[in-house]
Write a protein that holds these residues in place. Sequence first.
Motif, PDB file in Angstrom:
ATOM      1  N   ASN A 149     -39.103  13.472 -44.460  1.00 23.76           N
ATOM      2  CA  ASN A 149     -39.053  13.403 -42.806  1.00 23.76           C
ATOM      3  C   ASN A 149     -38.273  12.273 -42.554  1.00 23.76           C
ATOM      4  O   ASN A 149     -37.273  12.283 -41.454  1.00 23.76           O
ATOM      5  N   ALA A 150     -38.513  10.989 -43.003  1.00 27.96           N
ATOM      6  CA  ALA A 150     -37.875   9.914 -42.734  1.00 27.96           C
ATOM      7  C   ALA A 150     -36.295   9.920 -42.695  1.00 27.96           C
ATOM      8  O   ALA A 150     -35.590   9.353 -42.133  1.00 27.96           O
ATOM      9  N   LEU A 151     -35.795  10.775 -43.728  1.00 35.72           N
ATOM     10  CA  LEU A 151     -34.690  11.093 -43.997  1.00 35.72           C
ATOM     11  C   LEU A 151     -33.755  12.276 -43.055  1.00 35.72           C
ATOM     12  O   LEU A 151     -32.714  12.702 -43.537  1.00 35.72           O
ATOM     13  N   LYS A 152     -34.830  12.851 -42.361  1.00 39.20           N
ATOM     14  CA  LYS A 152     -34.438  13.986 -41.287  1.00 39.20           C
ATOM     15  C   LYS A 152     -34.199  15.180 -42.339  1.00 39.20           C
ATOM     16  O   LYS A 152     -33.172  15.755 -41.598  1.00 39.20           O
ATOM     17  N   GLU A 153     -34.690  15.365 -43.194  1.00 47.46           N
ATOM     18  CA  GLU A 153     -34.713  16.889 -43.907  1.00 47.46           C
ATOM     19  C   GLU A 153     -36.047  17.367 -43.973  1.00 47.46           C
ATOM     20  O   GLU A 153     -36.996  16.830 -43.470  1.00 47.46           O
ATOM     21  N   ASP A 154     -35.973  18.459 -44.445  1.00 51.13           N
ATOM     22  CA  ASP A 154     -37.270  19.330 -44.457  1.00 51.13           C
ATOM     23  C   ASP A 154     -37.988  19.210 -45.817  1.00 51.13           C
ATOM     24  O   ASP A 154     -37.542  19.803 -46.950  1.00 51.13           O
ATOM     25  N   PRO A 155     -39.276  18.615 -45.699  1.00 50.23           N
ATOM     26  CA  PRO A 155     -39.940  18.554 -46.923  1.00 50.23           C
ATOM     27  C   PRO A 155     -40.437  19.808 -47.707  1.00 50.23           C
ATOM     28  O   PRO A 155     -40.540  20.002 -48.807  1.00 50.23           O
ATOM     29  N   GLU A 156     -40.691  20.796 -46.809  1.00 50.22           N
ATOM     30  CA  GLU A 156     -41.126  22.111 -47.196  1.00 50.22           C
ATOM     31  C   GLU A 156     -40.022  22.818 -48.116  1.00 50.22           C
ATOM     32  O   GLU A 156     -40.096  23.571 -48.863  1.00 50.22           O
ATOM     33  N   GLN A 157     -38.707  22.640 -47.247  1.00 53.96           N
ATOM     34  CA  GLN A 157     -37.686  23.301 -48.042  1.00 53.96           C
ATOM     35  C   GLN A 157     -37.103  22.575 -49.320  1.00 53.96           C
ATOM     36  O   GLN A 157     -37.099  23.307 -50.351  1.00 53.96           O
ATOM     37  N   TYR A 158     -37.473  21.339 -49.558  1.00 52.80           N
ATOM     38  CA  TYR A 158     -37.335  20.674 -50.806  1.00 52.80           C
ATOM     39  C   TYR A 158     -38.321  21.343 -52.003  1.00 52.80           C
ATOM     40  O   TYR A 158     -37.978  21.706 -52.860  1.00 52.80           O
ATOM     41  N   ARG A 159     -39.755  21.429 -51.553  1.00 49.38           N
ATOM     42  CA  ARG A 159     -40.590  21.823 -52.257  1.00 49.38           C
ATOM     43  C   ARG A 159     -40.419  23.779 -52.676  1.00 49.38           C
ATOM     44  O   ARG A 159     -40.443  23.944 -53.862  1.00 49.38           O
ATOM     45  N   VAL A 160     -39.930  24.352 -51.510  1.00 44.48           N
ATOM     46  CA  VAL A 160     -39.762  25.819 -51.815  1.00 44.48           C
ATOM     47  C   VAL A 160     -38.410  25.889 -52.672  1.00 44.48           C
ATOM     48  O   VAL A 160     -38.641  26.887 -53.632  1.00 44.48           O
ATOM     49  N   ASP A 161     -37.541  25.232 -52.469  1.00 40.38           N
ATOM     50  CA  ASP A 161     -36.366  25.216 -53.080  1.00 40.38           C
ATOM     51  C   ASP A 161     -36.352  25.059 -54.629  1.00 40.38           C
ATOM     52  O   ASP A 161     -36.049  25.652 -55.657  1.00 40.38           O
ATOM     53  N   ALA A 162     -37.255  23.860 -54.765  1.00 40.71           N
ATOM     54  CA  ALA A 162     -37.422  23.213 -56.146  1.00 40.71           C
ATOM     55  C   ALA A 162     -38.416  24.650 -56.929  1.00 40.71           C
ATOM     56  O   ALA A 162     -37.935  24.860 -58.200  1.00 40.71           O
ATOM     57  N   GLN A 163     -39.224  25.127 -56.475  1.00 42.49           N
ATOM     58  CA  GLN A 163     -40.158  26.013 -56.980  1.00 42.49           C
ATOM     59  C   GLN A 163     -39.333  27.238 -57.332  1.00 42.49           C
ATOM     60  O   GLN A 163     -39.512  27.855 -58.283  1.00 42.49           O
ATOM     61  N   LYS A 164     -38.510  27.615 -56.535  1.00 45.53           N
ATOM     62  CA  LYS A 164     -37.553  28.616 -56.566  1.00 45.53           C
ATOM     63  C   LYS A 164     -36.644  28.682 -57.770  1.00 45.53           C
ATOM     64  O   LYS A 164     -36.543  29.737 -58.534  1.00 45.53           O
ATOM     65  N   LEU A 165     -36.154  27.482 -58.075  1.00 41.23           N
ATOM     66  CA  LEU A 165     -35.161  27.185 -58.992  1.00 41.23           C
ATOM     67  C   LEU A 165     -36.164  27.254 -60.331  1.00 41.23           C
ATOM     68  O   LEU A 165     -35.481  27.595 -61.343  1.00 41.23           O
ATOM     69  N   GLU A 166     -37.214  26.691 -60.341  1.00 38.71           N
ATOM     70  CA  GLU A 166     -37.924  26.436 -61.306  1.00 38.71           C
ATOM     71  C   GLU A 166     -38.406  27.819 -61.847  1.00 38.71           C
ATOM     72  O   GLU A 166     -38.211  28.046 -63.211  1.00 38.71           O
ATOM     73  N   GLU A 167     -38.925  28.561 -60.850  1.00 38.85           N
ATOM     74  CA  GLU A 167     -39.392  30.120 -61.370  1.00 38.85           C
ATOM     75  C   GLU A 167     -38.104  31.031 -62.097  1.00 38.85           C
ATOM     76  O   GLU A 167     -38.148  31.573 -62.924  1.00 38.85           O
ATOM     77  N   TRP A 168     -36.884  30.496 -61.468  1.00 32.97           N
ATOM     78  CA  TRP A 168     -35.702  31.169 -61.889  1.00 32.97           C
ATOM     79  C   TRP A 168     -35.339  30.909 -63.297  1.00 32.97           C
ATOM     80  O   TRP A 168     -35.024  31.601 -64.202  1.00 32.97           O
ATOM     81  N   ALA A 169     -35.591  29.621 -63.572  1.00 35.97           N
ATOM     82  CA  ALA A 169     -35.192  28.935 -64.819  1.00 35.97           C
ATOM     83  C   ALA A 169     -35.970  29.310 -65.864  1.00 35.97           C
ATOM     84  O   ALA A 169     -35.604  29.693 -67.165  1.00 35.97           O
ATOM     85  N   ARG A 170     -37.231  29.588 -65.649  1.00 34.65           N
ATOM     86  CA  ARG A 170     -38.097  30.057 -66.712  1.00 34.65           C
ATOM     87  C   ARG A 170     -37.829  31.489 -67.402  1.00 34.65           C
ATOM     88  O   ARG A 170     -38.156  31.769 -68.247  1.00 34.65           O
ATOM     89  N   ALA A 171     -37.116  32.107 -66.213  1.00 37.07           N
ATOM     90  CA  ALA A 171     -36.765  33.466 -66.775  1.00 37.07           C
ATOM     91  C   ALA A 171     -35.415  33.629 -67.438  1.00 37.07           C
ATOM     92  O   ALA A 171     -34.889  34.722 -67.908  1.00 37.07           O
ATOM     93  N   GLN A 172     -34.752  32.491 -67.657  1.00 39.05           N
ATOM     94  CA  GLN A 172     -33.211  32.240 -68.272  1.00 39.05           C
ATOM     95  C   GLN A 172     -33.433  31.938 -69.810  1.00 39.05           C
ATOM     96  O   GLN A 172     -34.717  31.568 -70.265  1.00 39.05           O
ATOM     97  N   ASN A 173     -32.334  31.981 -70.362  1.00 37.92           N
ATOM     98  CA  ASN A 173     -32.288  31.740 -71.658  1.00 37.92           C
ATOM     99  C   ASN A 173     -30.850  30.936 -71.743  1.00 37.92           C
ATOM    100  O   ASN A 173     -30.062  30.733 -70.749  1.00 37.92           O
ATOM    101  N   SER A 174     -30.569  30.558 -73.077  1.00 39.53           N
ATOM    102  CA  SER A 174     -29.190  29.640 -73.058  1.00 39.53           C
ATOM    103  C   SER A 174     -28.030  30.349 -72.520  1.00 39.53           C
ATOM    104  O   SER A 174     -27.059  29.911 -72.040  1.00 39.53           O
ATOM    105  N   SER A 175     -27.996  31.707 -72.813  1.00 35.92           N
ATOM    106  CA  SER A 175     -26.902  32.526 -72.282  1.00 35.92           C
ATOM    107  C   SER A 175     -26.854  32.950 -71.037  1.00 35.92           C
ATOM    108  O   SER A 175     -25.948  32.518 -70.215  1.00 35.92           O
TER     109      SER A 175
END
Length: 290
Positions: A149-175
Amino acid sequence: MAAVTSSFSFSTPTQSPSQRKLTVSSTRFLSSDSDAVRFRFSFSSHCVGVRTSNSVSKLAVRCSSSVSDPLPTVSETKLNFLKAYKRPIPSIYNSVLQELIVQQHLMRYKKSYRYDPVFALGFVTVYDQLMDGYPSDEDRDAIFQAYINALKEDPEQYRVDAQKLEEWARAQNSSSLIEFSSREGEVEGILKDIAERAGGKGDFSYSRFFAVGLFRLLELANAMEPTILEKLCAALNINKRSVDRDLDVYRNLLSKLVQAKELLKEYIDREKKKREERTEPQKTNEAITK
């Protein structure tokens, strides 16, 4: 009680023959008179592409500030953080956070900066590693909220986006990880947008947080082969040499964080033992008196 100060740095430390070293870059000072654990932590960023683009993802828009907004100073950002979280923070964490927020302020307000979820994943990864073992989970979350918040950004969005990418990456492989451009999907769209901007068709500011975000994607996809990183960087139009350099530093940082916390634990245990030794004679005298 002797002070325990901390800061972390990605720079090369200097070394004194009389000092026992621990680097992040770091220096460990232990003497008979005082005990301190001292670290320096510094993130830098690099600009890749500065032209504007009409293809702006919804995820990026929510975190971007208006060009008409006056840019805050570093002091204002630090003050916003202190106002938002007023409780004392142990020095080994606080010193790092204060330096880190200064470095991120400089990234945040570069003209070429635009929020993207890979950057968010990188910051969340670094923050969680840094604050692992913090005395209170509730306070750790509150500090995260105050920081973003001190950086005038959205902490919830940071967490949501990070979780979204983590879930996506777990379903991927090298290819599949490096073939995002040939597929449709929300995360695939995010990566395509990054590739377009990094390729010179929009604003993109490379940073070590972004490199850590890439590392986290590879880690979760179990695709740690150097050739996969090379292909992913090529697909994203990112300089692999910069990523390699920053990931080497990040790996070193992780090992030093572990050592730092071990040093702090040793210090606390030693001070506790000293207090117990000082109070033992007093208890004995009280027992004799009774």
